[in-house]
Structures are given as structure tokens and as C-alpha cells.
Design an enzyme around this catalytic site. Sequence first.
Site, PDB file in Angstrom:
ATOM      1  N   LYS A  35       6.701  -9.257   3.092  1.00  0.00           N
ATOM      2  CA  LYS A  35       5.576  -8.589   3.731  1.00  0.00           C
ATOM      3  C   LYS A  35       4.313  -9.024   3.386  1.00  0.00           C
ATOM      4  CE  LYS A  35       8.094  -4.513   4.958  1.00  0.00           C
ATOM      5  NZ  LYS A  35       8.689  -3.047   4.651  1.00  0.00           N
TER       6      LYS A  35
ATOM      7  N   GLN B 208       7.063   2.141   1.040  1.00  0.00           N
ATOM      8  CA  GLN B 208       8.463   1.343   1.159  1.00  0.00           C
ATOM      9  C   GLN B 208       9.597   2.535   1.030  1.00  0.00           C
ATOM     10  OE1 GLN B 208       9.226  -1.934   2.347  1.00  0.00           O
ATOM     11  NE2 GLN B 208      11.237  -1.205   2.173  1.00  0.00           N
TER      12      GLN B 208
ATOM     13  N   ASP C 289       3.659   1.969   9.911  1.00  0.00           N
ATOM     14  CA  ASP C 289       5.096   2.197  10.118  1.00  0.00           C
ATOM     15  C   ASP C 289       5.332   3.259  11.299  1.00  0.00           C
ATOM     16  OD1 ASP C 289       7.317   0.840   8.962  1.00  0.00           O
ATOM     17  OD2 ASP C 289       6.970   1.842   7.063  1.00  0.00           O
TER      18      ASP C 289
END
Length: 297
Positions: A54, A98, A121
Site C-alpha cells: 500500500k 490494518q 476503508d
Amino acid sequence: MTAKVIDGKAFAATVRGKVAVHVSRLKADHNITPGLAVVLVGEDPASQVYVRSKGKMTLEVGMKSVEHKLDIETPEADLLALIEQLNNDPEIHGILVQLPLPKHLNEDLVINSISPAKDVDGFHISNVGLLSTGQKSMVPCTPLGCLMMLRDHHGSISGMNAVVIGRSNIVGKPMAQLLLNDSCTVTIAHSRTKDLPDVVRGADIVIAAVGRPEMVPGDWIKKGATVIDVGINRVEKPEGGTRLVGDVDYASCAEVAGAITPVPGGVGPMTIACLLANTVTACSRANGLVEPEGLTA
Ligand code: NAD
């Protein structure tokens, strides 16, 4: 019939290209560089790989990338304090924590402490509510990537029968919501669904998001259906070593489907591309600027 292979790797490169163009416009016209902060708690090897990739791709499209790697024992209060700091940082437009988090941390509390406008997200309860009421929101990256591939392949998916196998908050539920927002007739199947093969046989679009290697065989697929395989499963090879497979049995499904995504090279690359897309969208919204076209739902 041999299915058209939907090349997620190539499509993701196109999406990243669009993101890069928008980033350079933001820089040139407004002196703004979109910034993405990724927070990793602990040393889960798969998470480390995701975070590294990422970060690399964030830089490649010209955005600012910040990584916060915290010790596995980090107290919840410290993590919440870091998120608060990132929420207030004007150079950060996207925050990603994460998952999964270590057990002592309350995942819902942590996710809901992220500013909804920076929740790239799309897991914050406000974004879930906005999506489910058809309002402008941050959309979870994996389902967004699947939707982009479906729209690209079909043009309109209005009126199609879609079956989503899996009801997780990360993939299954937001996927079903996006399909519904695009006027599909949607069925969400899960571990308690009765006669799953028959349910899947009625689908024009099958989204498999279960986490069980090659669970969906070709004789569950209606001729000509589009199969989107979200699963990423590592299995042993007979000759030793491992390989990645999806949730559908690719060989038999590709014989009957009209189109199919491979694993690897399908949904996976689209997920990261959509994270970058969400970050540039969040940055544009935060600054009251025009959003990039075709990069959100
Ligand atoms: P999850 O474990 O949270 O959810 C799995 C779902 O599958 C559950 O809702 C469960 O009800 C359902 N299920 C389990 N067994 C079933 C069965 N026998 N029949 C029907 N349904 C069943 O998983 P998740 O986070 O949604 O991820 C699903 C898969 O997608 C995993 O392989 C994961 O690695 C992969 N994934 C891929 C990406 C990507 O970028 N490609 C992103 C997220 C997840």
C-alpha cells in the site's frame, strides 16, 4: 463456452493512472498533496506485506504515504490518541488501520474513532449508514473494486440477479448494498443458507467472498453468468510449496461463466487501487473540490 477473463491487474493499473492524474492536478492547481496514513499494530506477516505494498503504490501515484508501526502490546488509549492526532492532521486525508487488530483492542471502537471523512476503508458506522441509505460515503475498497469491474464489463447491471456468498462487514454486506444501489436483485448467501448450489444457479452475477478454497464448482454457475472471486486462499501444491486460489473452482467455472476474475490478478489488485481512489476522493471532498470521475460508487 469459455469465459472472458476480467483482468483485474490491468484494470487496477488504469484506476491508479486516473488517481495519479487527479493527484497531479491537485498539486498543480491547488498545491495540495493527498496523504494516506496506514497504522499497523503488531507483526502479522500478511498484514506487513499489505502495508508495504500500500505504501509503495501510494507513493507511485504521487501521494504522501505515512506508516505507523506500533508494538503488538500497544494499549488501546495510545492507538486512539494516534488516530486522534491523524484526524487533526491537515496533511492526512485518509487513515487506514490494518485489520485484524490484536485481541486486546476493540476493533469497532478503534474504527469508529477515525474521522468518517478520512475513513478510506469505509468501515466507520457513519459510512455504513450513508452507503445503506444511498448517500455519498466512503465505500469499502474490495466491494468498490468488484463494482467497478462489473460496471466496466456490463455497462449497466440494473435488474440482474446477484448472489453474494458471504456476509462479512468488510466484503459481503457492503457488496450487497452496492449491487442493490445499482438496482440488482440481491441475495446474500452465507454458512446457514439452505441449498446454496440452487441459490447460486439463479445468479447472473456471483460474488464469492467466503474464504474456502475452490468451494464453488462450475455446475453451480448459470451459463453466461459473471463470476467475481474475492477469495484469497493459500493451499499446498502436490509437488510441494504453496499457491493462491480463490473461492471458486476456476477451471470448471470458466467453462460455463460468461466472464470470471482470476486469483491472483483479479479482485486483489483492485482493492489497493480503490484505496488510492478513496484517498484522492477524500482529499477532494475535504478541500471542497470536484471529485475525480469514475473513482467511486
Ligand atoms: P469472513 O470470514 O469475515 O466471512 C466469510 C463469510 O463466508 C461469512 O459471512 C460466512 O457466513 C460465509 N461462509 C462461511 N462458510 C460458508 C459456506 N460453507 N457457505 C456459504 N457461506 C459461507 O471473510 P471476509 O473477510 O469476507 O473474506 C472472504 C474471503 O475474501 C477471504 O478469502 C479473504 O481472504 C478474501 N478477501 C479478499 C480481499 C481482496 O482484496 N481480494 C479483501 C478482503 C477479503
